[in-house]
Design a protein around this motif. Structure first.
Motif, mmCIF file in Angstrom:
data_model
loop_
_atom_site.group_PDB
_atom_site.id
_atom_site.type_symbol
_atom_site.label_atom_id
_atom_site.label_comp_id
_atom_site.label_asym_id
_atom_site.label_seq_id
_atom_site.Cartn_x
_atom_site.Cartn_y
_atom_site.Cartn_z
ATOM 1 N N GLY B 147 0.820 -1.208 0.000
ATOM 2 C CA GLY B 147 0.000 0.000 0.000
ATOM 3 C C GLY B 147 0.854 1.259 0.000
ATOM 4 N N ARG B 148 1.918 1.243 0.794
ATOM 5 C CA ARG B 148 2.816 2.393 0.881
ATOM 6 C C ARG B 148 3.468 2.679 -0.469
ATOM 7 N N ALA B 149 3.834 1.586 -1.171
ATOM 8 C CA ALA B 149 4.421 1.763 -2.499
ATOM 9 C C ALA B 149 3.391 2.370 -3.453
ATOM 10 N N LEU B 150 2.129 1.944 -3.325
ATOM 11 C CA LEU B 150 1.093 2.456 -4.229
ATOM 12 C C LEU B 150 0.770 3.924 -3.972
ATOM 13 N N MET B 151 1.055 4.392 -2.750
ATOM 14 C CA MET B 151 0.731 5.775 -2.387
ATOM 15 C C MET B 151 1.429 6.797 -3.273
ATOM 16 N N SER B 152 2.532 6.399 -3.902
ATOM 17 C CA SER B 152 3.232 7.350 -4.772
ATOM 18 C C SER B 152 2.732 7.250 -6.214
#
Lengths: 293, 253
Positions: B147-152
């Motif tokens: 999810g954190r990777a997708l946030m960008s």
């Protein structure tokens, strides 16, 4: 000991404790984000003091303005020191970096002595250090109250900065896992420069609050810095609340013990450090650190 | 989209890990990189992200026609590549919410809407939002990492062994998530120990051994390859007796 004296000592303890707590906070903040202790912290604070002194007493700039200028100058100097020296140092192990800050400290102390002189200067303060408030037959030093309140405001400010601001969040991320923070695109250099600057502001504020009560000379920060380091160790090197606790605890214990056994006052901080290191090496509030090989 | 050409990289001047790796991740595809421990899989990802100082010593990395070689990690990340690091890389003392928001550090404007997308994809994280990431199970942490990777809002996502150490239920969930992220147009480069699952969802696969690409092909082709079967899929066929009992000599070509 009368109640009156007990309260008086408590107030002194809190006053001195807030100085220690601010220095300890600057130590811990820097240690957490860049894994290094900065021996140059005292000289950065001296820079702020000398600049404030020169602007106010020699050039007639209003005190609050020169106060801010002093803080800004030490913040810029700290940021620049990190950016141009620490970051580029080829010796990236903590010991090498530590020696680098020690060298910077000695060099800067010499430089400041040369520029501003080694004589004792009377630092102007916001209140007269001998003025007191009378409550009944009880008197409280205005300066003590000012130092304690200003220290508290700075600590609350730091709390909001670290917990609520975006750059504060990034600082916490970098302190926990610099490589992942970097991979997420977090500007690690900006984060580290700002934590050096913020640490310098905390240390300098401590010095600026302390200086009016004693006299300003190049060894002003020697004792507070030692005690601040001790407070940081007592509280736990990795914990900001621990630094505050360690600072106040040390200040208050020192005030009471110093009252009865003055000769013991200097050694006290280090006896506390020894006790903590033997019985609770991660400090009062610090977390146990499992060291990676 | 992402292209590595003759990459040579290592960690110190004396050691070399990657000995001329060339590979490509086409737009919108899932590419997997297989290999044993120490083959250089993680080093490949670290080299792409610019996480190793002064590396690669030879070769080039290009992304959408721009050279990434020797750029700093921050600008590589900002160009649209997101890494899901090995071991999940949690900020353990930060909350799930804070972990996710750190992924959107340079994307403040879209952060809120992307956060809603991520929480829709992993509803479990909604409940855990204010918990410290360190208190989550491995599978939940992996969801935070993805999810954190997708946030960008990345164009390409690099995953370093996302299924490692997870319960089987979560392994399937992670692979489903990867497939659905890819279906929405994000290119994927996947490093996996779980070769079976990886080859099932991969469009194309490479096998890395001792820092060299020894085999490449579509997922289906590699699943049928005898060496891959033996080494990565665990399907060994040992005759009961006779000459076949000797260890078969392995030839990649």
């Amino acid at each position: 000991m009368s109640l009156e004296q007990a309260i008086r000592l408590l107030i002194i303890g809190i006053e001195v404790g807030s100085i220690y707590a601010l220095v300890a906070l600057s130590v811990v903040l820097l240690y957490r984000t860049s894994r290094v202790l900065n021996f140059g912290q005292g000289e950065l604070a001296l820079l702020a003091c000398f600049l404030t002194f020169t602007l106010t007493s020699r050039m007639g700039v209003p005190l609050w303005l020169s106060f801010l200028a002093g803080l800004a100058a030490s913040a810029v100097a700290a940021g620049a020191f990190y950016f141009f020296l620490m970051r580029r140092a080829k010796a990236q192990d903590p010991m090498g970096l530590l020696i680098l800050t020690l060298g910077f400290s000695l060099f800067a102390n010499g430089g400041l002595s040369l520029l501003f002189g080694v004589d004792n200067k009377q630092m102007p303060g916001f209140v007269d250090v001998i003025e007191t408030w009378q409550i009944g037959n009880f008197s409280i030093s205005k300066n003590s109250v000012l130092v304690a309140v200003a220290g508290l405001i700075l600590m609350i400010g730091l709390y909001f900065f670290v917990q609520k601001s975006k750059i504060g969040l990034a600082m916490r991320a970098v302190s926990q896992n610099p490589e992942v923070a970097k991979a997420l695109g977090i500007p690690v250099n900006v984060v580290l420069v700002s934590s050096w600057a913020v640490a310098a502001i905390l240390g300098s504020a401590a010095a600026l609050l302390l200086a009016p009560a004693i006299s300003l000379n190049p060894s002003l920060m020697l004792d507070p810095l030692n005690k601040g380091f001790a407070a940081a160790v007592v509280g736990g090197m990795t914990s900001l609340p621990g630094a505050v606790l360690g600072g106040y605890l040390l200040g208050i214990i020192e005030a009471y013990v110093g009252n009865f056994v003055p000769a013991f006052k200097l050694a006290l901080a280090f006896i506390l450090v020894i006790l903590v290191l033997v019985f609770r090496p991660h400090g009062l509030l610090g977390e146990k650190e499992t060291r990676r090989a | 989209m992402l292209k590595l050409e003759n990459i040579e990289a290592g960690y110190t001047r004396q050691t070399i890990v990657l000995r001329g790796v060339s590979l490509e991740v086409p737009q919108g595809k899932i590419v997997t990189l297989l290999g044993a421990n120490g083959a250089g899989k993680s080093t490949t990802l670290k080299t792409i992200m610019g996480l190793i100082d002064d590396e690669p010593r030879k070769g080039s990395v290009t992304f959408q026609g721009n050279t990434l070689t020797h750029k700093d990690t921050e600008s590589i990340a900002r160009s649209g590549i997101a890494l899901v690091p090995e071991g999940r890389g949690m900020f353990k003392d930060l909350t799930v919410f804070e972990n996710l928001m750190l992924g959107a550090y340079h994307h403040t404007a879209t952060a809120q809407s992307t956060l809603q997308d991520v929480l829709k994809r992993f509803p479990r994280l909604e409940e855990r939002k204010n918990q410290h990431a360190g208190t989550l199970s491995g599978g939940e942490q992996q969801m935070v990492a993805i999810g954190r990777a997708l946030m960008s809002r990345p164009k390409l996502i690099l995953l370093d062994e996302p299924s490692l150490g997870l319960a089987p239920k979560f392994v399937q969930e992670v692979f489903n998530a990867i497939a659905s992220i890819n279906a929405e147009g994000v290119s994927v480069m996947l490093i996996e120990q779980n070769a079976k699952k990886a080859l099932e969802i991969a469009d194309y696969a490479y096998v890395l051994e001792h820092g060299r690409i020894v085999l490449e092909g579509t997922g289906a082709e590699l699943r049928e390859n005898e060496n891959v079967k033996e080494l990565y899929l665990g399907m060994t066929h040992v005759p009961d007796s006779g000459v076949g009992r000797f260890r078969r000599k392995r030839r990649w070509n």
